[in-house]
Design a protein around this motif. Structure first.
Motif, PDB file in Angstrom:
ATOM      1  N   ALA A 121      57.718  -1.570  36.271  1.00 22.14           N
ATOM      2  CA  ALA A 121      57.891  -0.917  34.976  1.00 22.14           C
ATOM      3  C   ALA A 121      59.166  -1.433  34.307  1.00 22.14           C
ATOM      4  N   LEU A 123      62.183  -1.042  32.041  1.00 20.16           N
ATOM      5  CA  LEU A 123      62.928   0.104  31.517  1.00 20.16           C
ATOM      6  C   LEU A 123      63.804  -0.304  30.349  1.00 20.16           C
ATOM      7  N   VAL A 143      61.783  -1.904  37.223  1.00 18.26           N
ATOM      8  CA  VAL A 143      61.820  -1.201  38.499  1.00 18.26           C
ATOM      9  C   VAL A 143      60.415  -1.146  39.063  1.00 18.26           C
ATOM     10  N   GLY A 144      60.306  -1.541  40.305  1.00 18.06           N
ATOM     11  CA  GLY A 144      59.018  -1.438  40.979  1.00 18.06           C
ATOM     12  C   GLY A 144      59.205  -0.635  42.242  1.00 18.06           C
ATOM     13  N   SER A 145      58.107  -0.385  42.913  1.00 21.36           N
ATOM     14  CA  SER A 145      58.255   0.411  44.122  1.00 21.36           C
ATOM     15  C   SER A 145      58.324  -0.514  45.332  1.00 21.36           C
ATOM     16  N   GLU A 176      63.136   2.015  45.400  1.00 23.40           N
ATOM     17  CA  GLU A 176      62.918   1.280  44.177  1.00 23.40           C
ATOM     18  C   GLU A 176      63.452  -0.129  44.349  1.00 23.40           C
ATOM     19  N   LYS A 210      70.266   2.874  37.898  1.00 21.34           N
ATOM     20  CA  LYS A 210      69.530   2.237  36.813  1.00 21.34           C
ATOM     21  C   LYS A 210      70.284   2.444  35.506  1.00 21.34           C
TER      22      LYS A 210
END
Lengths: 364, 493, 390
Positions: free
Chosen positions: C33, C35, C53-55, C66, C152
């Motif tokens: 995603a 941001l 940011v990804g998992s 993250e 973040k």
């Protein structure tokens, strides 16, 4: 079961709520955009201004319904215009409804393939819509009416929720100033609203399927007030949040409005709720027009039952929709330059003519 | 073996009776001589176990021997007449002239005094089956309300209803259903409230049941409903007499059946599935809240797995970032896709439900341990399934149980699976498509001519006083209008 | 089941057997995603820097995490740059969670309108995305070199926007607000500015003492001209002045120096500005009503003394009045109507606007600004008088 369907009747409230549901999709999709072209920041007053024509229209429809209880649209027309003219008109309306239906199917699939289903073949959605419609039409008008009523309540709940969530985004500067100089523009825009609120005329097509009781007039008054309020609210909210300069550019303004909702900081994704309920209304509108066409065909060609024609009709629709237009731009141009004026003629001018001719020939 | 048509023409004699019941050893024949005179011989026929033997002794044999009326009789003909005129003092006497009648009364627990030489007989009701006494119900919530539940005997059940509705308007229509089983059915309704149409329809339809044996409620139910292919129940079954009574007072019609400790209530509409007797025993605001919660649970069961699949597989833009990341993190590292996980877990849940239905309650705890811990926790720890899916499936499946009606629970679970599969193929659109199909299948239903989606689609009011919410009982002034009751108001104006 | 049913089901199956047209899946665990996106322009090239940011799959403890990644890319347009990024990114990028569009100094000065078209048009983006200008540096430097204490950066920025002091000197500007002003005949754009500071260091970064990274700070507004190009960074004082005029002050702090060792701080808790303009557009009345509290007082005067409080109020009003007047003069010299005075005029005299529209640029320069401030003291918190009252 098939012998049951012929007997099925609608109640007045189911009948009128159909009108409320079928106008929801076109209203959220295009109304704000249409009204601002002339009325600019005063666009939210247009629905109220449209009452100049809307109220007489409703009055005419009420008097027609009152006079011709249990008569179909073709019967009503032949009583006023004579048999031949009414058949010709019936065919014209039928053809127009076919086009309108194709337009709505394309619009609904188009909105999907341009918002959340990028790169998906739109024909899948067309097929699925018609697949569901197949069952709904076979279920008969009473089934459609009941489904419609439930969909209506869901829409209302959703609509009110959205309005509440959006209250803090409202900017009064976008809907002011209200000034006398803008009134001619507002009046000029009323036709845009009427092209949608005039759909009430389509209700006459299956007038014979409704159990009219004495106080049905009250129902018309209520639905009229409801429509004007709802249209005003939708236009007001969209306009107030975005301002006419942005709405002008957006393809699906109300959808964009919903996309902007943020609850409790970071809680987004309300468009999912909106989209799925909006889809429900889309199913209903397609079903409504399909039924209108079949019922009209039944009257024009003196067919006993529409049931055998449902599948043929839907297959035709599936093919017709594909060759109807190729992209969004064509679709929008079409709806602006052809669908819009025809809509006005059929939904506004026709009932007025019916009334006038009927009065002269002393039939109404 | 005696054919049926032969039996019709047979005379009422002991010999014939013995022929017919040649393989039924529980049919007993007691030869009795009136006053001990050998020429005044009658035979008392009864089925052992179905009659109360004291009743046979006291009410039939004793008068035959001791009643002065029989003191003067000389012939059997005179004895018959004396018995007919009250010599045998018994409230329920049937004159038997055909063998058919003899058989049917005998099988219903009558004792039959056969005047063999006269080729005639008299039947006296001496029923005395063993039945369960009235006890507290097991299946329905009886919080703060009457605990007594129906038993297997229809007479007792009707009397339970009578005890609560002491009015002459309570009509009880009795019918025998099933050619072989001859099950007694009682149709109960308030003859001053209930719509005549319902009564006529129910009676005609029950008459048309051509089954040989009518042993379960489902036999009657399927004979009565218009739409057999839907999973949603079109009637409500209850084991509580008070629930049945309040339904009768609304203008509904109830069917009680011998041998079944439940009553069937017709017509039942969608809104009724979410009502519980519980609602009328608590404060109206609480009741309203609980009802809304039930509808919410219904939607949750139907839609939650679908929504989860749609979001996780098709529309990640529709969930808040924080949630997206949490789910994503829990999802990453598990071998199957979300769709597979959801379907797998749903399947496991269905299996668990089946198991819990089939195993005796003594083994229930073992099942719950295996089901809960092994399938849930261990699956997550072994990284076979993501925890999010477990939470979603568990929440959605448990939520269905909030619906008071069991049949509706099952139907909801099945629709949940259907919608989930549609969503797995098409995303959110599939979800809406499933909902449209569900809505269609509900909208076309009618229960005894009443639209199933009542009261929500009813023209005048939504019947809001007792549907989605419940008003204070004093404010519920009208009976449900969709039932078209003869008296609309609940109270005298 | 009659023939029609079967026909329909067959058609259904045929349609799905191809499966080519079926909706594309974008499973959650395979997305990254975005941001924050940074937008720079250099020699007809668009430089895109995205923070995404990804998992990250969890280890045995089942706790995933993250993975924050910064990607760089450039192309002739935003879309091209975005497409190029897919040559080397790890996961599918989605824009739906975009929170901030950071605009580099140079990009802002050369105009960003054409590049924002993508963000407005793209179906995943929302019109509620926020715009921020990076002060005196490129967006790429801003995203890469700034070391925020929050994991973040978007969280840090979001937090900053909710602080009182920041609130008084900037305001969030959504994409839709930008679009509205960009299309308007009169309004000019202002965007919030984020700069850097080295006044803050998180404990973690102590280890790498040599690290040149800095933290984010809010730095008022960036002023754009009518063509949509940035012309200046407003000072904090002018930024607050702009907020006064635009009625966007919810709270602010004003420190009054009343004498030697006598400093009284006022905290404005609510304020309402009303603008009045005359028909010729020669005079603008700015009426400000505000409520204030006293959070600190270093003097020894009796605060119950009405005369003294009247002095305090007068001083406060004077300071705000000067602030507003200076701001307006500053804007008039730049000749850019970021405070929407034209809109105020249009709302008051919609009929006259047609004639006024063309000459507004000249008119705005010469508007005489009158400021009237009325203040009311509300409370003084735990104590009223200082410890050693005179």
């Amino acid at each position: 079961m098939s012998n049951q369907i012929g007997k099925q009747r609608l109640t007045v409230s189911e009948w009128l709520l159909m009108y409320a549901v079928i106008t929801y999709a076109p209203t959220t999709r295009a109304l704000t955009q249409m009204t601002i072209t002339n009325a600019k920041e005063m666009a939210w007053m247009v629905p109220v201004a449209s009452c100049i024509v809307y109220v007489p229209l409703m009055a005419i429809i009420v008097s027609i319904v009152k006079k011709f209880q249990g008569k179909s649209f073709i019967d009503i027309m032949s009583a006023c215009f004579g048999k031949t003219v009414s058949k010709i008109l019936g065919v014209i309306i039928m053809v127009y409804l076919l086009v309108l239906l194709a337009m709505y199917i394309r619009y609904s699939t188009d909105q999907l393939t341009s918002t959340v289903y990028i790169g998906t073949d739109y024909r899948i959605f067309v097929f699925l819509e018609l697949f569901a419609i197949f069952f709904m039409l076979r279920g008969g008008i009473a089934t459609i009416g009941r489904m419609n009523k439930i969909v209506f309540f869901l829409l209302i709940i959703q609509f009110l929720l959205l309005l509440v969530f959006l209250v803090k985004e409202l900017d009064i500067n976008n809907v002011t100033p209200v000034h006398i100089g803008g009134i001619p523009n507002v009046l000029r825009s009323t036709l845009d609203v009427l092209s949608i609120s005039g759909y009430v005329t389509f209700l006459l097509i299956f007038n014979d399927k409704v159990v009219i009781y004495d106080k049905f007039k009250k129902g018309f008054v209520r639905i009229g007030i409801f429509m004007i309020t709802a249209l005003t609210l939708i236009v007001f909210w969209t306009l107030s949040i975005f301002g006419w300069r942005i709405v002008e550019h957006l393809n699906y303004p109300f959808f964009q409005v919903v996309k902007g909702i943020i609850i409790f900081k970071g809680m987004t994704g309300m468009e999912a709720l909106f989209l799925s309920l909006w889809l429900l209304s889309e199913f209903m509108i397609i079903c409504f027009f399909s039924y209108c066409i079949l019922h009209l065909a039944k009257g024009v060609f003196n067919i006993k039952s529409e049931l055998p024609f449902i599948s043929v009709f839907l297959v035709f629709m599936f093919l017709f929709t594909q060759y109807f237009c190729s992209n969004t731009l064509e679709l929008q141009t079409f709806s602006r330059s052809i669908a819009f004026p025809t809509n006005i003629i059929i939904t506004i001018v026709l009932p007025f003519m019916l009334f006038v001719v009927g009065k002269i020939r002393k039939k109404i | 073996m005696i054919e049926d048509h032969v039996m019709k023409d047979m005379e009422v004699t002991i010999e014939n009776t013995k022929k017919i019941f040649s393989t039924q050893d529980d049919v007993k024949y007691k030869v009795t001589l009136i006053r001990g005179e050998p020429e005044l011989k009658v035979v008392i026929v009864y089925i052992d176990g179905m009659v109360k033997i004291t009743s046979v002794n006291e009410d039939i044999i004793r008068p035959l021997n001791e009643n002065p009326v029989f003191g003067s009789v000389a012939t059997l003909q005179e004895a018959y007449r004396a018995a007919l005129n009250g010599g045998i003092y018994h409230g329920n006497m049937v004159v038997i002239s055909k063998m058919e009648e003899l058989i049917s009364t005998l099988l219903s627990g009558f004792s039959i005094v056969v005047f063999d030489e006269l080729k005639t007989a008299l039947a006296f009701e001496t029923k005395g089956f063993e039945f369960r006494s009235v006890a507290a119900g097991q299946e329905e919530n009886t919080f703060k309300s009457a605990k007594e539940a129906f038993v297997e005997n229809v007479r007792v059940n009707v009397s339970l209803v009578r005890q609560k509705l002491k009015t002459r308007h309570l009509a009880v229509h009795e019918m025998d259903v099933g050619e072989k089983s001859n099950t007694t059915c009682s149709i109960l309704y308030m003859n001053n409230i209930c719509n005549e149409e319902f009564v006529n329809t129910v009676i005609t339809r029950i008459k048309n049941i051509k089954q040989e044996d009518v042993l379960s409620m489902q036999d009657i139910y399927e004979g009565l409903v218009e739409h057999k292919y839907t999973m949603f129940p079109q009637s409500k079954s209850t084991e509580s007499a008070s629930v049945l009574c309040s339904s009768l007072m609304e203008g509904k019609i109830a069917i009680l059946m011998n041998g079944i400790p439940y009553g069937l209530i017709f017509p039942t509409v969608f809104g009724d599935l979410f009502n519980s007797a519980f609602d009328y025993n608590i404060n109206f605001a609480l009741a309203s809240f609980f009802r809304i919660m039930r509808y919410a649970s219904f939607l949750m069961t139907l839609l939650l797995p679908g929504i989860y699949v749609a979001i996780a597989e098709y529309h990640p833009e529709m969930i808040p970032f924080a949630l997206l990341n949490t789910i994503g993190a829990s999802k990453a590292g598990t071998p199957f896709g979300t769709v597979m996980e959801v379907l797998l877990m749903s399947f496991t849940f269905y299996v668990l439900i089946q198991v819990s239905m089939q195993v005796p309650s003594s083994m229930g705890s073992a099942v719950s341990i295996v089901g809960g811990i092994v399938l849930g926790q261990a699956a997550v720890q072994a990284q076979l399934v993501s925890p999010g899916v477990i939470v979603v499936i568990a929440a959605a499946s448990i939520a269905a149980l909030a619906i008071p009606n069991k049949d509706a629970n099952f139907a909801t679970w099945i629709w949940q699976g259907f919608i989930t599969i549609l969503t797995a193929v098409l995303g959110l659109y599939g979800l809406t498509f499933g909902v449209i199909l569900l809505l269609y299948s509900l909208a076309r239903l009618e229960s005894l001519g009443v639209p199933y989606l009542s009261p929500y689609i009813h023209p005048k009011k939504m019947q809001l006083e007792d549907s989605l919410v419940r008003f204070p009982l004093t404010d519920i002034q009208n009976r449900p209008t969709y039932l078209k009751p003869k008296i609309k108001e609940r109270k005298k104006a | 089941m009659n023939k029609k049913h079967i026909a329909f089901i067959l058609a259904f199956m045929i349609l799905f057997s191809g499966c080519s047209g079926l909706p594309n899946k974008t499973p959650l665990e395979e997305i990254q995603a975005i941001l924050i996106v940074g937008l720079d322009t250099k020699d007809d090239q668009v430089d895109l820097t995205v923070l995404s940011v990804g998992s990250k799959p969890g280890a045995e403890s089942n706790k995933g995490g993250e993975s924050i990644k910064v990607y760089e890319s450039s192309g002739r347009t935003v879309y091209e740059a975005k497409q190029k990024m897919s040559l080397y990114h790890d996961k599918h990028m989605i824009w739906a969670h975009l929170e901030y569009i950071i605009i580099g100094d140079e990009a802002a000065r050369s105009g960003i309108a054409e590049h924002l078209d993508f963000f407005i048009r793209n179906h995943e983006n929302r019109l509620s995305d926020e715009l921020v200008v990076a002060k005196d540096m490129t967006a790429r430097e801003f995203i890469k070199n700034v070391n925020t204490s929050e994991p973040k950066m978007n969280e840090k920025i979001r937090h900053l926007f909710s602080e009182v002091e920041v609130e008084s000197v900037t305001k969030i500007v959504h994409l839709r607000e930008w679009a509205l002003k960009y299309q308007s005949d009169t309004m000019s754009i202002i965007l919030p500015v984020m700069g850097t500071t080295n006044k803050m260091r998180s404990e973690d970064s102590k280890k790498e003492e040599s690290s040149p990274k800095k933290d984010i700070r809010s730095a008022g507004y960036a002023i754009f001209n009518r063509e949509g190009k940035m012309i200046d960074y407003a000072s904090l004082r002018f930024s607050r002045g702009i907020n006064w005029v635009m009625d966007k002050i919810e709270s602010a702090v004003v420190v009054l120096e009343l004498g030697e060792h006598e400093i009284l701080s006022t905290e404005i808790t609510s304020a309402k500005t009303k603008l009045e303009i005359n028909e010729d557009a020669t005079e603008l009345d700015v009426n400000i009503n505000l409520l204030f509290n006293i959070p600190e007082y270093t003097g020894k005067e009796d605060l119950y003394d009405a005369v003294y409080i009247a002095d305090v109020k007068q001083e406060l009003e004077q300071i705000i009045e000067n602030e507003v007047k200076d701001t307006m003069t500053y804007l008039q010299t730049l000749n850019t109507d970021v405070t929407n005075i034209g809109d105020v005029y249009y709302h008051k005299y919609p009929g006259n606007w047609k004639f006024m529209q063309d000459q507004w640029a000249n008119k705005f320069k010469d508007i005489k600004v009158n400021v009237v401030v009325r203040s009311t003291l509300r409370n003084t918190y735990n104590i009223v008088n200082p410890m050693r009252k005179r």
